[in-house]
Design an enzyme around this catalytic site. Structure first.
Site, PDB file in Angstrom:
ATOM      1  N   LYS A 116       0.804  -1.219   0.000  1.00 38.03           N
ATOM      2  CA  LYS A 116       0.000   0.000   0.000  1.00 38.03           C
ATOM      3  C   LYS A 116       0.842   1.277   0.000  1.00 38.03           C
ATOM      4  O   LYS A 116       0.449   2.291  -0.569  1.00 38.03           O
ATOM      5  CB  LYS A 116      -0.966  -0.014   1.188  1.00 38.03           C
ATOM      6  CG  LYS A 116      -2.139  -0.964   0.995  1.00 38.03           C
ATOM      7  CD  LYS A 116      -3.117  -0.865   2.146  1.00 38.03           C
ATOM      8  CE  LYS A 116      -4.414  -1.581   1.829  1.00 38.03           C
ATOM      9  NZ  LYS A 116      -4.254  -2.955   1.434  1.00 38.03           N
ATOM     10  N   GLU A 200      -2.305   6.927   7.908  1.00 36.80           N
ATOM     11  CA  GLU A 200      -3.012   7.739   6.913  1.00 36.80           C
ATOM     12  C   GLU A 200      -4.127   8.512   7.605  1.00 36.80           C
ATOM     13  O   GLU A 200      -4.684   8.059   8.611  1.00 36.80           O
ATOM     14  CB  GLU A 200      -3.599   6.795   5.852  1.00 36.80           C
ATOM     15  CG  GLU A 200      -3.973   7.428   4.542  1.00 36.80           C
ATOM     16  CD  GLU A 200      -4.312   6.354   3.510  1.00 36.80           C
ATOM     17  OE1 GLU A 200      -3.479   6.104   2.624  1.00 36.80           O
ATOM     18  OE2 GLU A 200      -5.393   5.743   3.608  1.00 36.80           O
ATOM     19  N   ARG A 293      -7.329  -7.761  -9.753  1.00 35.41           N
ATOM     20  CA  ARG A 293      -8.098  -8.981 -10.005  1.00 35.41           C
ATOM     21  C   ARG A 293      -9.524  -8.602 -10.347  1.00 35.41           C
ATOM     22  O   ARG A 293      -9.897  -7.425 -10.313  1.00 35.41           O
ATOM     23  CB  ARG A 293      -8.104  -9.854  -8.752  1.00 35.41           C
ATOM     24  CG  ARG A 293      -8.596  -9.115  -7.505  1.00 35.41           C
ATOM     25  CD  ARG A 293      -8.765 -10.008  -6.312  1.00 35.41           C
ATOM     26  NE  ARG A 293      -8.935  -9.270  -5.062  1.00 35.41           N
ATOM     27  CZ  ARG A 293     -10.043  -8.682  -4.664  1.00 35.41           C
ATOM     28  NH1 ARG A 293     -11.125  -8.721  -5.432  1.00 35.41           N
ATOM     29  NH2 ARG A 293     -10.098  -8.044  -3.508  1.00 35.41           N
TER      30      ARG A 293
END
Length: 445
Positions: A116, A200, A293
């Site tokens: 990430k 974050e 995906r």
């Protein structure tokens, strides 16, 4: 076109992929664990291979067993579905080095988006908006505290290698951060083998909006609209709809352009999803992650854009052009998907068991993608998803009315199930208004 396809997955997504493969005249090969021998996807495949006991590590995540099954059946390609090995870059590389076709993005793109922090930095460099946060892992608790002080509380503490809503915690102050940091780091090490942690900015009232992208065989990346995914429990989705009732034409244009830039930044091929957080107060959105995906919620996009995303995946993997004109994509109507899980509809705790009654709804605009049928057993070894109820129509109001009828007609006896929750949601004023956010389920409870 690929002529034979091994589906390295189970349940509803394996059944879904097999359905498209057989429609296209592709020989469909299933792999299954001992626990899943009686499930519909095994019977519906042209050929099925037992790959191990119920434990996923010994069956659906058993790379050696899956590659052996592909070799013994003469499979030409492997489709990983979602979950299990679908975002495992090493598996993708191994598939291709074995001379097989991988139906998914390249291993380098999976690697780039799998971390990430790396993904955030790549997106920022590509001009995709990212939330205030760390550009490197918080090496220890002191670093996390210093980062949070600079970002401003509340903050989200996230496993850098996490996904699917797992490995996250919220800290409103330094005391909470000290607890959440240790908790997330330990979880990340246990689940992902990587204890790296990202700090974050946390937005208390936010919407979760994602964009479906498709990297074509000719190198172009296109976007097929957005999906609203804000009905969640424990950061995991329960309901998705397209288009999002929160997204104006102008905001949609910005969303789709950012998603295309995200895909182009990593040379993306095949189907993927760019997930974002949207602040409804300001219409600012921020990159959350890219899922490399096919998504669980892909059917709502299929309805709105009139495409079969599994077919498009197979065409990209085969080096073929899409079935549609990428320059003339026109969305039509509305669609909502509800995830029918074997779980308590109040606390959302898993409730596996034998299915004594299974009656699926029918009617105009009603589609059910199910992994089970009457007489099957929902075991505790895998995700609790039993089926997806997808409703489409000309307008959101029409879809909601059809959904109410379909939910009332869906009969399941045996395992606990969350169908009653959807009946409650479809009468909830906040949901009906379209002005809801990721806190809607907690406010309903």
């Amino acid at each position: 076109m690929i002529e034979s396809l091994l589906v390295a997955n189970r349940g509803e997504i394996a059944r879904r992929i097999i359905r498209t493969a057989r429609r296209l005249g592709i020989r469909a090969i299933a792999v299954y664990s001992e626990a899943d021998a009686d499930l519909p996807f095994v019977a519906e495949a042209d050929e099925a291979v037992l790959v191990g006991p119920p434990n996923p590590a010994q069956s659906y995540r058993n790379v050696e067993a899956i590659l052996a099954a592909a070799k013994s059946t003469g499979a030409q390609a492997i489709h990983p579905g979602y979950g299990f090995l679908s975002e495992n870059a090493e598996f993708a590389r191994t598939v291709e080095s074995s001379g097989l076709i991988w139906v998914g993005p390249g291993a380098d793109a999976i690697t780039a988006m799998g971390d990430k922090i790396n993904a955030r930095n790549l997106m920022a460099a590509a001009g995709v908006p990212v939330a205030p946060g760390t550009t490197d892992p918080a090496a220890d608790l002191d670093a996390a505290v210093a980062a949070a002080a600079g970002i401003g509380y509340p903050v989200m503490v996230k496993a850098a290698a996490g996904g699917g809503g797992m490995g996250m915690g919220v800290a409103a102050d330094e005391a909470a951060l000290r607890t959440e940091y240790d908790k997330v780091r330990a979880f990340a090490e246990r689940m992902f083998g990587d204890g790296s942690v990202l700090i974050e900015r946390y937005f208390p009232r936010v919407r979760h909006v994602e964009v479906q992208i498709l990297g074509l065989a000719d190198g172009r990346v296109i976007a097929l609209g957005e999906r609203e995914c804000s009905v969640q429990r424990r950061n995991q989705k329960l309901v998705e709809e397209s288009p999002s009732p929160a997204v104006s034409p102008e905001l949609r244009e910005r969303f789709l352009a950012a998603a295309v830039r995200a895909g182009e930044a990593v040379g993306y091929r095949n189907a993927g999803t760019v997930e974002c957080l949207l602040d409804p107060a300001t219409n600012e959105f921020f990159f959350l992650e890219m899922n490399t995906r096919l998504q669980v919620e892909h059917p709502v996009t299929e309805y709105v854009y009139g495409v079969d995303l599994v077919e498009e995946q197979l065409r990209v993997a085969s080096g073929l052009a899409p079935t549609f004109d990428p320059d003339a994509l026109v969305p039509r109507g509305h669609a909502i998907e509800m995830r029918i899980n074997a779980e308590d509809p109040k606390r959302f705790l898993p409730g596996p068991g034998v299915i004594r009654t299974w009656v699926e709804p029918t009617g105009e605009g009603v589609r059910v993608d199910s992994g089970y049928t009457e007489g099957n057993t929902v075991t505790p070894f895998y995700d609790s998803l039993m089926a997806k109820l997808i409703i489409s129509g000309a307008t959101r109001d029409e879809v909601i009315e059809r959904a109410k009828v379909a939910v009332a007609a869906f009969q399941i006896e045996g395992p606990k199930n969350n169908v009653p929750f959807f009946a409650e949601l479809l009468d909830n004023e906040e949901f009906l208004s379209g002005a809801y956010d990721t806190g809607i389920v907690s406010r309903m409870r």
